[in-house]
Design an enzyme around this catalytic site. Structure first.
Site, short mmCIF file in Angstrom:
data_model
loop_
_atom_site.label_atom_id
_atom_site.label_comp_id
_atom_site.label_asym_id
_atom_site.label_seq_id
_atom_site.Cartn_x
_atom_site.Cartn_y
_atom_site.Cartn_z
N MET A 30 0.83 -1.20 0.00
CA MET A 30 0.00 0.00 0.00
C MET A 30 0.87 1.25 0.00
O MET A 30 0.40 2.35 0.32
CB MET A 30 -0.94 0.00 1.19
CG MET A 30 -2.01 -1.07 1.12
SD MET A 30 -3.53 -0.67 2.03
CE MET A 30 -2.90 -0.38 3.67
N GLY A 31 2.15 1.10 -0.35
CA GLY A 31 3.03 2.25 -0.38
C GLY A 31 3.55 2.60 1.00
O GLY A 31 3.54 1.77 1.91
N HIS A 34 9.07 1.09 3.60
CA HIS A 34 10.17 1.13 4.56
C HIS A 34 11.04 -0.10 4.32
O HIS A 34 10.83 -0.87 3.36
CB HIS A 34 9.65 1.19 6.00
CG HIS A 34 8.62 0.14 6.33
ND1 HIS A 34 8.92 -1.21 6.38
CD2 HIS A 34 7.29 0.23 6.61
CE1 HIS A 34 7.84 -1.89 6.70
NE2 HIS A 34 6.83 -1.05 6.84
N HIS A 37 9.41 -3.50 3.56
CA HIS A 37 8.96 -3.72 2.18
C HIS A 37 10.14 -4.04 1.25
O HIS A 37 10.05 -4.92 0.40
CB HIS A 37 8.25 -2.48 1.64
CG HIS A 37 7.00 -2.11 2.37
ND1 HIS A 37 6.92 -1.05 3.24
CD2 HIS A 37 5.76 -2.67 2.36
CE1 HIS A 37 5.71 -0.95 3.72
NE2 HIS A 37 4.97 -1.92 3.21
N GLY A 147 4.90 -9.83 4.09
CA GLY A 147 5.59 -9.81 5.38
C GLY A 147 4.86 -10.62 6.43
O GLY A 147 3.62 -10.64 6.48
N LYS A 149 4.74 -9.94 9.53
CA LYS A 149 4.15 -9.12 10.59
C LYS A 149 2.63 -9.23 10.55
O LYS A 149 1.97 -9.30 11.58
CB LYS A 149 4.58 -7.66 10.46
CG LYS A 149 4.03 -6.78 11.60
CD LYS A 149 4.54 -5.37 11.50
CE LYS A 149 3.84 -4.60 10.42
NZ LYS A 149 2.40 -4.32 10.76
N VAL A 180 10.88 -7.55 9.85
CA VAL A 180 12.06 -6.68 9.96
C VAL A 180 11.80 -5.73 11.12
O VAL A 180 10.74 -5.11 11.20
CB VAL A 180 12.31 -5.90 8.66
CG1 VAL A 180 13.51 -4.98 8.80
CG2 VAL A 180 12.52 -6.87 7.50
#
Length: 282
Positions: A30-31, A34, A37, A147, A149, A180
């Site tokens: 979604m932009g 960081h 990504h 990810g 997360k 991360v």
């Protein structure tokens, strides 16, 4: 890097990549990119000849009182980051391309979408499953990367791909990449930017409290008491609310009352107006 925002342009660009041979990996985002990504992009580049990414702030996964309007949008900056990592194709559609007038279809994945974030954010995972299904059909990647997360999201996407017999990618080619973390242990997230300096310092208590709880659970401590202590530690640290702190099976996301050898600890907590999530193996 080629950036496209229309479906006909996307299909032509994907066809051109296919004509060059090799596999295509997709990293949906979604932009507000960081290092987390970019780690996905680097992992994709290790496993595929071509890497495509998408940037789309999906309105269907935001609730009525959530931060859709405030969600950071920085397409040029994100595009520069992706290009520097060697991404060949960026799919950045506007909302009316993804959901044209009259759009009426929704994808719902039962089971793994229930509880945890599914309970606190009604309709969220319907929005996730719908947009990812569309992205898969649009880009037709061989493999995709997400990810860990958002562990529950990953479980939802894999179940959707399995249940709908998707072949590009197949469920087994949807890869999770480990979380991360910042130097103090906080999981990287676009929403960390919402935190004030004081809140950001307090937020580091989340991974610390989780690690402390896991250490106790490893010593066969009572799970209910341990999770209660975790909640209390976050309250003392300055968190305003703990949405959930639960132990669940890593694959099925079924609730557990003890470590079955495949357990994960899942926590969501709010500090100020920011909701942070994290998970760790028990």
């Amino acid at each position: 890097m080629q950036t496209v925002s229309r479906l006909d342009m996307l299909r032509s660009a994907v066809d051109a990549l296919r004509a060059g041979g090799g596999t295509i990996a997709l990293v949906p985002t979604m932009g507000a990119l960081h290092e987390g990504h970019l780690t996905l992009v680097r992992e994709a580049a290790k496993r595929a000849e071509h890497v495509a990414a998408s940037i789309f702030v999906n309105p269907r996964q935001f609730g009525a009182n959530e931060d859709l309007d405030a969600y950071p949008r920085q397409l040029q900056h994100d595009s520069d980051l992706l290009e520097a990592e060697g991404v060949e194709l960026l799919w950045a559609p506007p909302a009316d391309v993804m959901y044209p007038e009259g759009y009426a279809t929704n994808v719902t994945v039962a089971g793994v979408s229930e509880g945890l974030c599914g309970a606190d954010r009604p309709g969220h995972f319907d929005g996730v499953a719908t947009v990812v299904c569309k992205l898969f059909n649009q880009v037709r990647p061989d493999i995709a990367f997400f990810g860990e997360k958002d562990w529950q999201q990953l479980a939802v996407i894999r179940r959707m791909a399995r249940d709908l017999d998707l072949s590009q990618p197949e469920a087994g080619n949807i890869h999770g990449v480990p979380i991360v973390r910042e130097a103090d242990g906080l999981a990287m997230s676009s929403r960390n930017a919402y935190l004030s300096a004081e809140q950001r310092e307090a937020a580091a208590a989340l991974p610390r409290a989780m690690r402390d709880a896991i250490a106790l659970l490893s010593d066969r401590a009572d799970a209910e008491r341990t999770l209660g202590n975790l909640r209390a530690a976050l309250s003392v640290a300055g968190f305003d609310r703990v949405d959930y702190a639960e132990i669940r099976d890593a694959d099925t996301l079924a609730p557990l009352d003890s470590d079955n050898g495949n357990a994960r600890l899942f926590v969501a907590a709010r500090i100020g107006g920011t909701r942070l999530i994290d998970n760790m193996a028990v």
